[in-house]
Design an enzyme around this catalytic site. Structure first.
Site, PDB file in Angstrom:
ATOM      1  N   ASN A  38       0.817  -1.212   0.000  1.00 35.91           N
ATOM      2  CA  ASN A  38       0.000   0.000   0.000  1.00 35.91           C
ATOM      3  C   ASN A  38       0.845   1.253   0.000  1.00 35.91           C
ATOM      4  O   ASN A  38       1.942   1.283   0.541  1.00 35.91           O
ATOM      5  CB  ASN A  38      -0.990   0.005   1.170  1.00 35.91           C
ATOM      6  CG  ASN A  38      -0.383   0.545   2.439  1.00 35.91           C
ATOM      7  OD1 ASN A  38      -0.218   1.758   2.588  1.00 35.91           O
ATOM      8  ND2 ASN A  38      -0.032  -0.337   3.354  1.00 35.91           N
TER       9      ASN A  38
ATOM     10  N   CYS B 115       7.039   5.481   7.878  1.00 37.61           N
ATOM     11  CA  CYS B 115       6.381   5.225   6.589  1.00 37.61           C
ATOM     12  C   CYS B 115       7.437   5.120   5.483  1.00 37.61           C
ATOM     13  O   CYS B 115       8.303   5.975   5.376  1.00 37.61           O
ATOM     14  CB  CYS B 115       5.400   6.346   6.276  1.00 37.61           C
ATOM     15  SG  CYS B 115       4.628   6.127   4.669  1.00 37.61           S
TER      16      CYS B 115
ATOM     17  N   LYS C 174       5.975   4.417  16.562  1.00 34.94           N
ATOM     18  CA  LYS C 174       5.846   3.330  15.569  1.00 34.94           C
ATOM     19  C   LYS C 174       7.086   3.277  14.690  1.00 34.94           C
ATOM     20  O   LYS C 174       7.466   4.269  14.059  1.00 34.94           O
ATOM     21  CB  LYS C 174       4.590   3.537  14.718  1.00 34.94           C
ATOM     22  CG  LYS C 174       4.309   2.349  13.793  1.00 34.94           C
ATOM     23  CD  LYS C 174       2.879   2.377  13.274  1.00 34.94           C
ATOM     24  CE  LYS C 174       2.561   1.175  12.414  1.00 34.94           C
ATOM     25  NZ  LYS C 174       1.170   1.166  11.954  1.00 34.94           N
TER      26      LYS C 174
END
Lengths: 256, 307
Positions: free
Chosen positions: B71, B130, B166
């Site tokens: 994604n 990311c 994260k």
């Protein structure tokens, strides 16, 4: 597999000044109202209702930059297709009525083809005579067609919702099927509620993944792509955002 | 025997260890409520940026093998102002809502943390990992111990909420990065973000399929990598870990907890099992515990580290 299958365009049919149907060398099985994600390689990908299943065909009306590019595609060009996705219209009863607004006629024409064994009345709404298409296709399967245009250039001058009300005053349908601008569909649903008539509507939201993960197309706590796009009266009555707002590409609310 | 599934995570009490991972579904309060009804122990919002972002063009999410998704959503979200409105009243929310925040630098992260105070988030997750959005995460240089320390301490100064950081599975010295977060005041580590990025090319047109061409890898294929990452982080830090990556079944969750996770994130798993995955995973954890003689899920956390 959730990945576009690239297919060559086998033929292109012009439906009106801003609408074309693209056919591919492929058969699919779909419920009317189910949709496909159509990828212009390297550009973008958007949802389109299944228009024909054998051979597979999609009907594209010009809306924005994506459909403008799509409408330039010719025989031999390649498009990616994935799907069909979602839950379609379900046949209910023996006498049904279709209420189509603008491009909303696309899944409903396919529906008429699939449900041709029952008595179908179709109310077809468009801005003007030039915006109409698929009326001939519907004629093959519907025993009655009522054309309504905003300006009266074809059929009755007015809105399809007025024609529906007139019909429901006099007769009864087992189910009313609608697709078109959301404001129109909301009105159709409200009218059906008033006349105690079951309704199924195909809703639209900005769609991204198409298989229920990204959350982009949510209306209330419902994913249009996976739980919809077609909803019945019971489901529609619970949607507080129906006819109120949609979300843009970022997720920002845009009120109707 | 009654089996206890509730866990404690950096001061939060979760009714069970399953958490909806950020980026999946979390566009509105209403859809998160449905996830809560489906049995999750906590939910995470889509990542919030200062300004609205449309994200990358479609396709943003594709499957490359049966067990592999890619994604590149590109942090589409309506921005801080809209998020404050969307989530303004969480007082009646049945489980903790974790607010995911993402910025281009420490200052922006701190600004976000300071400005979401009035929202009833029960914890903040900052995303430094990311692999496919220019200016953010790995492409913003946030994956190093130094940047992790800088951003985490900047956010720490602005919030008293439990702070989760994260991290990316791409970094080899993940233990060092996790330590840097812990030292800078993080209350938990979320591991891992998607791996990669990877690419899928359509051979008919010779074009990469994802709108952004490349995208982060998720799904069952990510699980062994995520497992090793959680194992390494558990060795490096004392703060709890939320293990994310390829959790589809209760057995996957048990394995992740044995590697050291106190809770597990579920994202792509929703594709394979629908929204009921949360309840189903919990039932399967319970069955495992029962058949193996454990009365409390906490007892399996870090079991793989015993000599």
């Amino acid at each position: 597999m959730e990945i576009p299958e690239v297919l060559e365009i086998k033929s292109v049919i012009k439906e009106n000044y801003k609408t074309k149907t693209f056919f591919f060398n492929k058969k699919i099985e779909a419920e009317p109202g189910q949709f496909l994600m159509v990828w212009i390689p390297g550009i973008d990908e958007k949802p389109f209702a299944v228009s024909f299943e054998n051979p597979l065909g999609i009907t594209v009306g010009r809306v924005g930059s994506f459909t403008t590019q799509l409408l330039k595609m010719k025989k031999g060009d390649k498009l990616g297709i994935r799907g069909p996705y979602g839950n379609g219209f379900k046949l209910k009863g023996k006498e049904i009525c279709l209420v189509a607004g603008g491009r909303g006629i696309i899944p409903l024409a396919f529906l008429a083809e699939k449900f041709k064994k029952v008595d179908i009345t179709a109310i077809v709404g468009a801005n003007t005579k030039d915006d109409l298409f698929f009326v001939k296709r519907l004629k093959k399967y519907c025993f009655r067609i009522i054309v309504v245009t905003d300006d009266g250039s074809s059929g009755i001058k007015g809105f399809p919702t007025d024609s529906l009300k007139d019909l429901l005053e006099k007769e009864k349908f087992d189910c009313v099927y609608t697709c078109g601008p959301e404001i129109m569909m909301k009105k159709v649903f409200d009218i059906c509620e008033n006349y105690n008539t079951e309704c199924q509507a195909s809703l639209e939201r900005y769609m991204k993944c198409g298989f229920g993960l990204c959350g982009q197309c949510c209306i209330d706590d419902i994913r249009i792509c996976k739980d919809g796009p077609v909803f019945n009266s019971k489901q529609l009555s619970k949607l507080t955002e129906f006819g109120v707002f949609e979300r843009d590409k970022s997720g920002k609310k845009v009120y109707f | 025997m009654s089996i206890k599934l509730d866990v404690e995570l950096a001061g939060l009490r979760l009714r069970n260890p399953t958490i909806l991972a950020s980026g999946i579904l979390g566009i509105s309060k209403k859809i998160l409520e449905r996830v809560a009804k489906s049995g999750a122990g906590a939910v995470t919002t889509k990542s919030i940026t200062v300004k609205p972002r449309g994200g990358h063009n479609n396709p943003i999410f594709i499957q490359s093998t049966k067990e592999t998704f890619l994604n590149a959503v590109g942090y589409s979200n309506p921005g801080l102002k809209a998020a404050k409105k969307e989530f303004e009243d969480l007082s009646d929310f049945p489980i903790p809502v974790i607010g995911s925040l993402v910025g281009e630098d420490a200052e922006e992260f701190a600004y976000l943390a300071e400005n979401i105070k009035e929202i009833g988030f029960k914890a903040i997750e900052i995303v430094l990992s990311c692999p496919h959005t220019p200016g953010y995460g790995l492409l913003g240089g946030h994956g190093t111990p130094e940047a992790t320390k800088e951003i985490t301490s900047a956010v720490r100064k602005k919030t008293k909420l439990p702070l989760f950081v994260k991290l990316s599975p791409n970094v080899m010295n993940l233990g060092e990065v996790a330590k840097a977060a812990e030292k800078a005041g993080a209350d938990a580590i979320t591991a891992v973000n998607t791996l990669g990025p990877g690419m899928v090319i359509d051979v008919e047109t010779a074009k990469p399929i994802l709108g952004f061409k490349v995208g982060g890898l998720s799904g069952p294929a990510l699980k062994p990598i995520a497992m090793r990452c959680v194992y390494d982080i558990y060795k490096a830090v004392k703060i709890p870990i939320i293990g994310v990556g390829g959790i589809i079944t209760g057995k996957d969750a048990v394995e992740m907890m044995m590697a050291g996770a106190s809770a597990v994130g579920i994202g792509t798993g929703v594709y394979y099992r629908g929204m009921n995955i949360f309840k189903e995973v919990c039932d399967e954890i319970e069955e495992f515990l029962e058949s193996h003689g454990y009365s409390n899920v906490k007892k399996i956390i870090g079991l793989a580290h015993r000599d």
